[in-house]
Design an enzyme around this catalytic site. Structure first.
Site, PDB file in Angstrom:
ATOM      1  N   HIS A   1       8.657 -20.178 -35.431  1.00 58.03           N
ATOM      2  CA  HIS A   1       8.985 -20.902 -34.205  1.00 58.03           C
ATOM      3  C   HIS A   1       9.529 -22.263 -34.586  1.00 58.03           C
ATOM      4  O   HIS A   1       9.013 -22.912 -35.496  1.00 58.03           O
ATOM      5  CB  HIS A   1       7.727 -21.075 -33.343  1.00 58.03           C
ATOM      6  CG  HIS A   1       7.990 -21.819 -32.073  1.00 58.03           C
ATOM      7  ND1 HIS A   1       8.514 -21.227 -30.962  1.00 58.03           N
ATOM      8  CD2 HIS A   1       7.829 -23.124 -31.768  1.00 58.03           C
ATOM      9  CE1 HIS A   1       8.665 -22.124 -30.012  1.00 58.03           C
ATOM     10  NE2 HIS A   1       8.259 -23.289 -30.476  1.00 58.03           N
TER      11      HIS A   1
ATOM     12  N   ASP B   1       0.869 -21.135 -19.093  1.00 61.39           N
ATOM     13  CA  ASP B   1       1.787 -22.052 -19.769  1.00 61.39           C
ATOM     14  C   ASP B   1       3.070 -22.219 -18.952  1.00 61.39           C
ATOM     15  O   ASP B   1       3.599 -23.324 -18.840  1.00 61.39           O
ATOM     16  CB  ASP B   1       2.109 -21.549 -21.185  1.00 61.39           C
ATOM     17  CG  ASP B   1       3.136 -22.454 -21.850  1.00 61.39           C
ATOM     18  OD1 ASP B   1       2.819 -23.641 -22.055  1.00 61.39           O
ATOM     19  OD2 ASP B   1       4.251 -21.997 -22.129  1.00 61.39           O
TER      20      ASP B   1
ATOM     21  N   ARG C   1       4.592 -30.120 -16.064  1.00 62.00           N
ATOM     22  CA  ARG C   1       4.727 -31.231 -17.035  1.00 62.00           C
ATOM     23  C   ARG C   1       6.139 -31.803 -17.000  1.00 62.00           C
ATOM     24  O   ARG C   1       6.337 -33.007 -17.116  1.00 62.00           O
ATOM     25  CB  ARG C   1       4.399 -30.730 -18.444  1.00 62.00           C
ATOM     26  CG  ARG C   1       2.911 -30.536 -18.671  1.00 62.00           C
ATOM     27  CD  ARG C   1       2.654 -29.753 -19.942  1.00 62.00           C
ATOM     28  NE  ARG C   1       3.213 -30.386 -21.111  1.00 62.00           N
ATOM     29  CZ  ARG C   1       3.575 -29.728 -22.229  1.00 62.00           C
ATOM     30  NH1 ARG C   1       3.422 -28.422 -22.305  1.00 62.00           N
ATOM     31  NH2 ARG C   1       4.057 -30.382 -23.247  1.00 62.00           N
TER      32      ARG C   1
ATOM     33  N   SER D   1       0.613 -25.402 -25.834  1.00 56.42           N
ATOM     34  CA  SER D   1       1.653 -24.617 -25.164  1.00 56.42           C
ATOM     35  C   SER D   1       2.344 -23.683 -26.157  1.00 56.42           C
ATOM     36  O   SER D   1       2.453 -22.468 -25.943  1.00 56.42           O
ATOM     37  CB  SER D   1       2.661 -25.589 -24.525  1.00 56.42           C
ATOM     38  OG  SER D   1       3.868 -24.958 -24.219  1.00 56.42           O
TER      39      SER D   1
ATOM     40  N   LYS E   1       1.690 -19.212 -26.777  1.00 57.88           N
ATOM     41  CA  LYS E   1       2.762 -18.192 -26.770  1.00 57.88           C
ATOM     42  C   LYS E   1       2.843 -17.469 -28.111  1.00 57.88           C
ATOM     43  O   LYS E   1       3.039 -16.253 -28.156  1.00 57.88           O
ATOM     44  CB  LYS E   1       4.107 -18.851 -26.454  1.00 57.88           C
ATOM     45  CG  LYS E   1       4.194 -19.319 -24.998  1.00 57.88           C
ATOM     46  CD  LYS E   1       5.555 -19.868 -24.670  1.00 57.88           C
ATOM     47  CE  LYS E   1       5.790 -21.229 -25.237  1.00 57.88           C
ATOM     48  NZ  LYS E   1       5.822 -22.347 -24.323  1.00 57.88           N
TER      49      LYS E   1
END
Ligand code: URA
Length: 432
Positions: free
Chosen positions: A82, A161, A168, A183, A187
């Site tokens: 990621h 999320d 947010r 967050s 995921k």
């Protein structure tokens, strides 16, 4: 339990228990706690922070708010990566086939995302026919068969999320380290991989503007993953210029193909080798990072990595001749040059400005329903450290006529030219 008590507790700097965090997340996901109270809660977290245990509990609570991918039917280690979001970041397009070419399962689910260019999935859709909407069953079958799948998120992964992130975004609470860490990790955990490598970008063009914050975020995400039994690595990388040369969807896929052919930009190639080495060692394919890197270079040379990309494109319905003949990708009507007006050395390229220029040209979307122009974007001709003379081309702008003048100006202004040569370091730190 009352939500107002929990808001006050966090406002006053106290630590929340697992039960209290679960209460907030469950209540908000079910619609029992209103946005205005969760907004106040988020601001209290933003201002007061959370300790590592609270952040882990928040990640777990969001993870449990929806479905989780069960990849246990796939034999062997499943790996994923990621990136916290970089301009010109086409790493997954190179890394996934490179790692999968060793028989290691690269099972990646991504969201579409907003941004300067599309996400990995949008980029892949510049290949005619490429399908990202793969069912969980087919996703698993594909990974079992060819060790690689890059698909859109399916099912109901981390609904908490999704809701919290949207809130947010409009309450000034995005850039909080525990909120970002929980967050992202909720995921990643929901996607089911055993070994995860995080690429945490640092610099003017990234969420984390300085190395200390980036290190803190990376350490926290690694800790959350480790607490959940995952093998974690974080690579901290410099975002003081875009990664590689190309910024734009088809342009980036073409650069990824070049890289898998052994002719890619050195920063992109080195980053893929670095991340790939950790994942291959975690998957127990190699004993050392050095051996893994050498083997990856060999799989680039013998085209095994490129052939894995071809397997991926075929498996997901795409026209694989795009990979062997990249002239098939959509091209923009016009290519305009941005030229230097002074001599010197490139000292900085504002990655955010380059990304914004690409978006102005139509390469990215501001709203989820916006349509992306696959052909347009920017190709840098000079990178940090390069010598330039008046009149040299700094960058090529691939345009179909949308906002060209504005984009040209922004790209020109993104370049800083100094009298002394600057060396730039892409990999700033590694956290295991
Ligand atoms: N990316 C995410 O998925 N979540 C954040 O909070 C920030 C970046």
């Amino acid at each position: 339990m009352l939500m107002v008590d929990l808001i006050e507790k966090k406002r006053d700097g106290y630590t929340l228990s697992k039960e209290e965090i679960d209460f907030v997340i469950e209540g908000y996901t079910k619609g029992e706690i209103p946005d205005y109270q969760v907004s106040a809660f988020l601001m209290a977290v933003y201002l007061r922070g959370m300790n590592d245990e609270e952040a882990t509990n928040l990640a777990l609570s969001m993870l449990h708010s929806g479905d989780e991918m069960d990849l246990s039917m796939i034999e062997g280690v499943k790996v994923d990566k990621h990136s916290t979001g970089g301009v010109g970041d086409k790493t997954s397009l190179v890394l996934a086939p490179l790692v999968a070419s060793f028989g290691v399962n690269f099972a990646k689910m991504s969201g579409r995302g907003l941004g300067h260019t599309g996400g990995t999935l949008d980029k892949l859709e510049s290949i005619k026919g490429f399908n990202i909407a793969v069912s969980p069953k087919d996703f698993i079958e594909q990974v079992k068969k060819i060790n690689i799948a890059l698909v859109g998120q399916t099912g109901n992964l981390t609904p908490a999320d999704k809701k919290l992130y949207a809130l947010r975004d409009v309450t000034g609470t995005v850039s909080s380290i525990p909120l970002i860490a929980s967050s992202i990790m909720s995921k990643k955990l929901a996607s089911g991989a055993d070994a995860i490598c995080l690429d945490v970008k640092v610099g003017a063009g990234a969420f984390m503007k300085n190395i200390d914050d980036a290190r803190h975020l990376a350490q926290l995400m690694c800790q959350i993953g480790k607490n959940c039994g995952r093998k974690m690595t974080a690579v901290l990388t410099n975002m003081d210029e875009p990664l590689g040369f190309a910024v734009g969807n088809a342009l980036e896929v073409k650069e990824a193909i070049q890289t898998l052919n052994g002719n890619g930009p050195s920063d992109l190639t080195n980053l893929c080798l670095e991340i790939g080495a950790y994942l291959l060692v975690d998957a127990k394919k190699f004993d050392s990072l050095e051996a893994a890197k050498n083997a990856m270079l060999e799989n680039i040379k013998n085209k095994k990595a490129l052939n894995k990309l071809i397997d991926l494109v075929k498996a997901q319905g795409g026209d694989a001749t795009y990979i062997t003949d990249p002239s098939k990708f959509a091209v923009a009507k016009e290519v305009v040059e941005v030229k230097a007006n002074q001599d010197g050395f490139v000292s900085h390229i504002n990655a955010l400005a380059i990304g914004h220029a690409a978006m102005l040209l139509g390469a990215g979307r501001e709203k989820l329903e916006d349509k992306i122009d696959m052909a347009v974007g920017v190709v840098l001709n000079k990178k940090v450290g390069d010598k330039v003379k008046v009149g040299d081309t700094l960058a090529y702008v691939h345009t179909n006529g949308k906002n060209t003048e504005e984009a040209l100006k922004e790209i020109f202004e993104a370049y800083e030219i100094a009298s002394k040569e600057i060396t730039s370091n892409l990999i700033l730190d590694i956290i295991r």
